[in-house]
Design a protein around this motif. Structure first.
Motif, short mmCIF file in Angstrom:
data_model
loop_
_atom_site.label_atom_id
_atom_site.label_comp_id
_atom_site.label_asym_id
_atom_site.label_seq_id
_atom_site.Cartn_x
_atom_site.Cartn_y
_atom_site.Cartn_z
N GLN A 158 0.84 -1.18 0.00
CA GLN A 158 0.00 0.00 0.00
C GLN A 158 0.88 1.23 0.00
O GLN A 158 1.87 1.30 0.73
CB GLN A 158 -0.91 0.00 1.23
CG GLN A 158 -1.90 -1.13 1.19
CD GLN A 158 -2.86 -1.06 2.36
OE1 GLN A 158 -2.79 -0.18 3.20
NE2 GLN A 158 -3.76 -2.02 2.42
N LEU A 159 0.51 2.17 -0.83
CA LEU A 159 1.25 3.42 -0.88
C LEU A 159 0.78 4.29 0.27
O LEU A 159 -0.38 4.29 0.64
CB LEU A 159 0.98 4.14 -2.20
CG LEU A 159 1.42 3.41 -3.47
CD1 LEU A 159 1.01 4.21 -4.69
CD2 LEU A 159 2.91 3.17 -3.46
N GLN A 160 1.72 5.03 0.84
CA GLN A 160 1.36 5.99 1.86
C GLN A 160 2.17 7.26 1.65
O GLN A 160 3.29 7.21 1.16
CB GLN A 160 1.57 5.43 3.26
CG GLN A 160 3.00 5.10 3.60
CD GLN A 160 3.12 4.50 5.00
OE1 GLN A 160 2.16 4.03 5.56
NE2 GLN A 160 4.31 4.53 5.54
N GLU A 161 1.58 8.37 1.97
CA GLU A 161 2.23 9.67 1.81
C GLU A 161 3.27 9.83 2.91
O GLU A 161 3.06 9.43 4.05
CB GLU A 161 1.18 10.78 1.93
CG GLU A 161 1.71 12.17 1.73
CD GLU A 161 1.95 12.54 0.28
OE1 GLU A 161 2.81 13.39 0.03
OE2 GLU A 161 1.28 11.98 -0.60
N GLY A 162 4.42 10.41 2.56
CA GLY A 162 5.44 10.66 3.57
C GLY A 162 6.72 11.15 2.93
O GLY A 162 6.78 11.41 1.72
N LEU B 49 4.36 9.75 -2.44
CA LEU B 49 3.77 8.47 -2.09
C LEU B 49 4.93 7.49 -1.94
O LEU B 49 5.83 7.46 -2.79
CB LEU B 49 2.82 7.99 -3.18
CG LEU B 49 1.48 8.72 -3.25
CD1 LEU B 49 0.66 8.20 -4.43
CD2 LEU B 49 0.70 8.54 -1.96
N THR C 269 6.71 3.56 -1.00
CA THR C 269 6.59 2.12 -1.01
C THR C 269 7.61 1.55 -0.03
O THR C 269 8.61 2.20 0.28
CB THR C 269 6.84 1.51 -2.40
OG1 THR C 269 8.17 1.83 -2.81
CG2 THR C 269 5.85 2.04 -3.43
#
Length: 148
Positions: A34-38, A48, A50
């Motif tokens: 799942q991609l997450q912002e950071g 985004l 990985t």
């Protein structure tokens, strides 16, 4: 052999000894990437992200219940191997996997600092490409990454 990986859609040359049946590869037990912002651990851009396994998944069987590469503290378990990694943007993730084959990543480039310090100097070129691409360039890229 000539393999075509569905995710990347480009032919890959590989030795027969490097081909493993799917059931020999340690799985994340159903978890999907799942991609997450950071903030990317390599280039420090807000993107985004990985998860990059610092010991790539296709070589987990080499280390599972055996000795980990020198300098890696942890137990050679599924849990450790599946959670030992770093969060990077797609561009940096692709850069890492272009460095060397996965067995060599596991053995010689198994920490973020080892990737950044690689003797080929490729990280500097990669960072320079990020800096000169106006649509991708962040406000500033630190000369020395903040995390190791």
């Amino acid at each position: 052999f000539r393999l075509i990986f569905l995710e990347y859609s480009k032919p890959q040359e590989t030795a027969v000894s490097d081909i493993r049946p799917v059931d020999m590869i340690v799985d994340d037990e159903g978890s999907e990437e799942q991609l997450q912002e950071g903030r990317c651990d390599m280039c420090q851009r807000q993107k985004l992200l990985t998860f990059h396994h610092l010991i790539p998944k296709d070589v987990h069987a080499t280390y599972l219940k055996k000795r980990l590469p020198p300098g890696i503290d942890g137990e050679p378990t599924k849990l450790f191997l599946n959670s030992y990694g770093t969060m990077v943007c797609r561009q940096c993730h692709a850069f890492i996997h272009r460095l060397v084959p996965n067995p060599e990543l596991a053995k010689d480039f198994n920490t973020l600092q080892k990737i950044l310090d690689n003797p080929k100097g490729s990280w500097r070129l990669h960072r320079a490409r990020l800096e000169i691409t106006p649509s991708r360039a962040p406000a500033s890229i630190p000369s020395t990454p903040l995390r190791s």
